[in-house]
Design an enzyme around this catalytic site. Structure first.
Site, short mmCIF file in Angstrom:
data_model
loop_
_atom_site.label_atom_id
_atom_site.label_comp_id
_atom_site.label_asym_id
_atom_site.label_seq_id
_atom_site.Cartn_x
_atom_site.Cartn_y
_atom_site.Cartn_z
N HIS A 92 0.84 -1.19 0.00
CA HIS A 92 0.00 0.00 0.00
C HIS A 92 0.88 1.25 0.00
O HIS A 92 2.02 1.21 0.48
CB HIS A 92 -0.91 -0.01 1.23
CG HIS A 92 -1.98 1.04 1.19
ND1 HIS A 92 -1.77 2.33 1.62
CD2 HIS A 92 -3.27 0.99 0.76
CE1 HIS A 92 -2.87 3.03 1.46
NE2 HIS A 92 -3.79 2.24 0.94
N GLU A 139 -3.77 2.91 -7.16
CA GLU A 139 -4.20 4.04 -6.33
C GLU A 139 -3.18 5.17 -6.45
O GLU A 139 -2.11 5.10 -5.82
CB GLU A 139 -4.30 3.64 -4.86
CG GLU A 139 -5.41 2.70 -4.49
CD GLU A 139 -5.52 2.57 -2.98
OE1 GLU A 139 -6.56 2.94 -2.43
OE2 GLU A 139 -4.55 2.13 -2.34
#
Length: 220
Positions: A92, A139
């Site tokens: 992430h 993302e």
């Protein structure tokens, strides 16, 4: 638009850790939808969330490719599985790792254990997809936690990721995230070629998380 995957990353928001994580998980498990809802929770909250919402699919937010032994502070995949996790996020934007870390983790986890590798851009998404994770989630870091969804701010990175990943594999599911907050955002993500979304604040910071979840799946 069926078979949509909606992964809610609890992060360490005050509204989504400890007892609040259990409450949010119960809210997720009560949503009436054909979409597949997943809670990605802190390793500390994993067992409690699984117990609080036994019908909900629960992932952890990070794992390390380590063996048993002297590994203080690291997260062993076998422990996550034993405590009820059926998948994990990895790489992430808020917890970056090397591509070697991702590759070794994929070699270590059980075959049916979901691994969602997060990517900041198209090139990283393609490189991660070549390793064969279950999912890749693109993302853009600058949009994470913001008020504008990637599906409207930068739809090209979503469709471009889909094209780039499909150049290397047809087996990896593709998600997008960053700023996703509404059913329209989810529907647009699907129209751009993904199978769903990865989000956090759109649910964890909502005044009414249950209503936010209902809205997310309202157009599926």
């Amino acid at each position: 638009m069926s078979d949509c995957l909606v992964v809610v990353n609890f992060k360490t928001y005050q509204t989504a850790h400890g007892a609040s994580a259990e409450e949010l998980a119960r809210a997720m498990s009560g949503i009436e939808t054909d979409a597949r809802l997943v809670a990605a929770v802190s390793a500390i909250d994993l067992s409690a969330v699984v117990a609080a919402a036994p019908g909900l699919e629960v992932w952890t937010q990070h794992l390390d490719p380590i063996q048993s032994g002297s590994n203080t502070g690291w997260l062993h995949p076998d422990t996550a599985v034993e405590r009820g996790a059926t998948g994990t996020l990895i790489n992430h934007a808020e917890h970056k790792v090397s591509i070697e870390h991702v590759a070794m983790l994929l070699d270590q986890v059980p075959e049916d254990f979901c691994v969602c590798a997060c990517a900041a851009d198209i090139d990283e998404a393609q490189a991660l997809a070549a390793l064969g994770p279950t999912y890749v989630a693109v993302e853009p870091p600058e949009l994470i936690g913001g008020d504008v969804s990637v599906t409207s701010a930068d739809p090209g990175i979503v469709s471009g990721t889909v094209a780039a990943v499909r150049e290397v594999t047809d087996e990896v599911g593709i998600l997008c995230g960053a700023g996703v907050k509404s059913g329209e955002d989810v529907a647009t993500a699907m129209e751009l070629g993904t199978i769903g979304v990865l989000l956090a604040s759109g649910v964890t910071k909502a005044d009414d998380p249950g209503a936010a979840l209902d809205d997310l799946v309202s157009m599926l």
